[in-house]
Design a protein around this motif. Structure first.
Motif, PDB file in Angstrom:
ATOM      1  N   UNK A   1      41.471  35.147  45.894  1.00  0.00           N
ATOM      2  CA  UNK A   1      41.168  34.289  47.041  1.00  0.00           C
ATOM      3  C   UNK A   1      42.304  33.311  47.328  1.00  0.00           C
ATOM      4  N   UNK A   2      43.440  33.475  46.646  1.00  0.00           N
ATOM      5  CA  UNK A   2      44.633  32.647  46.841  1.00  0.00           C
ATOM      6  C   UNK A   2      44.422  31.179  46.476  1.00  0.00           C
ATOM      7  N   UNK A   3      43.577  30.926  45.467  1.00  0.00           N
ATOM      8  CA  UNK A   3      43.453  29.561  44.949  1.00  0.00           C
ATOM      9  C   UNK A   3      44.542  29.241  43.932  1.00  0.00           C
ATOM     10  N   UNK A   4      45.088  30.280  43.306  1.00  0.00           N
ATOM     11  CA  UNK A   4      46.095  30.099  42.258  1.00  0.00           C
ATOM     12  C   UNK A   4      47.261  31.052  42.469  1.00  0.00           C
ATOM     13  N   UNK A   5      48.439  30.617  42.014  1.00  0.00           N
ATOM     14  CA  UNK A   5      49.596  31.499  41.902  1.00  0.00           C
ATOM     15  C   UNK A   5      49.923  31.655  40.429  1.00  0.00           C
ATOM     16  N   UNK A   6      50.415  32.815  40.057  1.00  0.00           N
ATOM     17  CA  UNK A   6      50.762  33.106  38.664  1.00  0.00           C
ATOM     18  C   UNK A   6      52.251  32.836  38.461  1.00  0.00           C
ATOM     19  N   UNK A   7      52.565  32.079  37.411  1.00  0.00           N
ATOM     20  CA  UNK A   7      53.939  31.664  37.137  1.00  0.00           C
ATOM     21  C   UNK A   7      54.249  31.925  35.665  1.00  0.00           C
ATOM     22  N   UNK A   8      55.420  32.481  35.345  1.00  0.00           N
ATOM     23  CA  UNK A   8      55.776  32.645  33.934  1.00  0.00           C
ATOM     24  C   UNK A   8      55.890  31.283  33.250  1.00  0.00           C
ATOM     25  N   UNK A   9      55.440  31.218  32.008  1.00  0.00           N
ATOM     26  CA  UNK A   9      55.542  29.971  31.237  1.00  0.00           C
ATOM     27  C   UNK A   9      56.919  29.874  30.599  1.00  0.00           C
ATOM     28  N   UNK A  10      57.415  28.641  30.453  1.00  0.00           N
ATOM     29  CA  UNK A  10      58.629  28.401  29.674  1.00  0.00           C
ATOM     30  C   UNK A  10      58.435  27.121  28.880  1.00  0.00           C
ATOM     31  N   UNK A  11      59.217  26.909  27.820  1.00  0.00           N
ATOM     32  CA  UNK A  11      58.988  25.751  26.941  1.00  0.00           C
ATOM     33  C   UNK A  11      59.005  24.409  27.656  1.00  0.00           C
ATOM     34  N   UNK A  12      59.907  24.229  28.638  1.00  0.00           N
ATOM     35  CA  UNK A  12      59.952  22.949  29.341  1.00  0.00           C
ATOM     36  C   UNK A  12      58.661  22.708  30.118  1.00  0.00           C
ATOM     37  N   UNK A  13      58.182  23.733  30.775  1.00  0.00           N
ATOM     38  CA  UNK A  13      56.955  23.596  31.544  1.00  0.00           C
ATOM     39  C   UNK A  13      55.776  23.263  30.638  1.00  0.00           C
ATOM     40  N   UNK A  14      55.773  23.844  29.445  1.00  0.00           N
ATOM     41  CA  UNK A  14      54.672  23.622  28.519  1.00  0.00           C
ATOM     42  C   UNK A  14      54.756  22.274  27.818  1.00  0.00           C
ATOM     43  N   UNK A  15      55.942  21.919  27.331  1.00  0.00           N
ATOM     44  CA  UNK A  15      56.019  20.854  26.332  1.00  0.00           C
ATOM     45  C   UNK A  15      56.696  19.561  26.761  1.00  0.00           C
ATOM     46  N   UNK A  16      57.469  19.544  27.852  1.00  0.00           N
ATOM     47  CA  UNK A  16      58.147  18.278  28.146  1.00  0.00           C
ATOM     48  C   UNK A  16      57.165  17.276  28.744  1.00  0.00           C
ATOM     49  N   UNK A  17      57.584  16.013  28.759  1.00  0.00           N
ATOM     50  CA  UNK A  17      56.706  14.915  29.170  1.00  0.00           C
ATOM     51  C   UNK A  17      56.902  14.514  30.631  1.00  0.00           C
ATOM     52  N   UNK A  18      57.692  15.275  31.375  1.00  0.00           N
ATOM     53  CA  UNK A  18      57.925  14.966  32.784  1.00  0.00           C
ATOM     54  C   UNK A  18      56.803  15.587  33.616  1.00  0.00           C
ATOM     55  N   UNK A  19      55.607  15.027  33.478  1.00  0.00           N
ATOM     56  CA  UNK A  19      54.422  15.617  34.095  1.00  0.00           C
ATOM     57  C   UNK A  19      54.465  15.558  35.617  1.00  0.00           C
ATOM     58  N   UNK A  20      55.125  14.521  36.150  1.00  0.00           N
ATOM     59  CA  UNK A  20      55.107  14.321  37.599  1.00  0.00           C
ATOM     60  C   UNK A  20      55.827  15.432  38.352  1.00  0.00           C
ATOM     61  N   UNK A  21      56.767  16.119  37.711  1.00  0.00           N
ATOM     62  CA  UNK A  21      57.539  17.147  38.417  1.00  0.00           C
ATOM     63  C   UNK A  21      57.133  18.576  38.039  1.00  0.00           C
ATOM     64  N   UNK A  22      56.164  18.735  37.160  1.00  0.00           N
ATOM     65  CA  UNK A  22      55.841  20.085  36.685  1.00  0.00           C
ATOM     66  C   UNK A  22      55.308  20.988  37.798  1.00  0.00           C
ATOM     67  N   UNK A  23      54.546  20.421  38.708  1.00  0.00           N
ATOM     68  CA  UNK A  23      53.987  21.238  39.782  1.00  0.00           C
ATOM     69  C   UNK A  23      55.109  21.847  40.631  1.00  0.00           C
ATOM     70  N   UNK A  24      56.039  21.003  41.070  1.00  0.00           N
ATOM     71  CA  UNK A  24      57.150  21.499  41.876  1.00  0.00           C
ATOM     72  C   UNK A  24      58.038  22.445  41.081  1.00  0.00           C
TER      73      UNK A  24
END
Length: 201
Positions: free
Chosen positions: A158-181
């Motif tokens: 229904x296009x509520x989500x997009x699938x994105x490959x995970x990487x360590x920065x996306x998972x573990x860094x503390x820069x939460x404000x920019x993770x979506x972009x």
């Protein structure tokens, strides 16, 4: 648009990330990046990676759980001192989940998700982290996101989500404000284009 037709039904999404589309207005999931920890025919479970719990620090949580007895008891590493506790999702919000690198092994209590990432939900890993004997990389979340059988597949189609490959920065860094972009950028998607499309839906 990411084509999920070949993904859903042929393999599960363990170890990948979901990014909420702008049309997903449910507050807990708005602009959320979710790491899928488990996915099967029975449903799915994941952790929101970019919604810190207001005012909750790792040290304060360790004190509340009596993992450490006094504020000066643990010599937390600089990385742990700045770690924010995440709002992992709306299910079991008082239960803690540690997503971490695979260098820490908690025996049967640790769930390997892929070669490099594991999930542990016991106090033992928090005790190890307090003693600087824990994993090299980790995030701690309270609660999780859960989907019943077929629910996640329906939401993706229904296009509520997009699938994105995970990487360590996306998972573990503390820069939460920019993770979506950053998650959208990883698959070449411009947020402005998505917002414009949502506005004309």
């Amino acid at each position: 648009m990411h084509d999920v037709t070949g993904t859903i039904g042929k393999k599960f999404l363990d170890g990948q990330c979901l990014v909420a589309m702008p049309t997903l207005r449910e507050q807990i999931f708005e602009r959320a990046v979710v790491y899928i920890c488990a996915h099967s025919e029975d449903g799915a479970m994941g952790l929101i990676l970019n919604h810190p719990s207001p005012g909750v620090s790792l040290r304060e949580l360790l004190l509340q759980l009596k993992v450490i007895e006094t504020p000066g008891h643990a010599r937390l590493s600089p990385d742990l001192e700045v770690m924010r506790v995440l709002n992992g999702g709306p299910v079991e919000t008082t239960r803690g989940f540690v997503l971490h690198s695979a260098d820490y092994k908690g025996g049967e209590t640790t769930l390997p998700i892929d070669r490099d990432v594991c999930l542990t939900a016991t106090l033992d890993i928090l005790r190890a982290m307090a003693l600087n004997e824990g994993p090299r990389q980790a995030v701690l979340a309270l609660g999780y996101a859960g989907w019943s059988a077929g629910q996640l597949e329906s939401e993706i189609l229904a296009n509520s989500w997009m699938i994105v490959p995970a990487d360590p920065d996306l998972l573990f860094d503390q820069d939460h404000e920019t993770k979506y972009e950053r998650a959208l950028h990883a698959i070449g998607v411009n947020l402005g284009f998505l917002s414009e499309q949502a506005g004309h839906a």
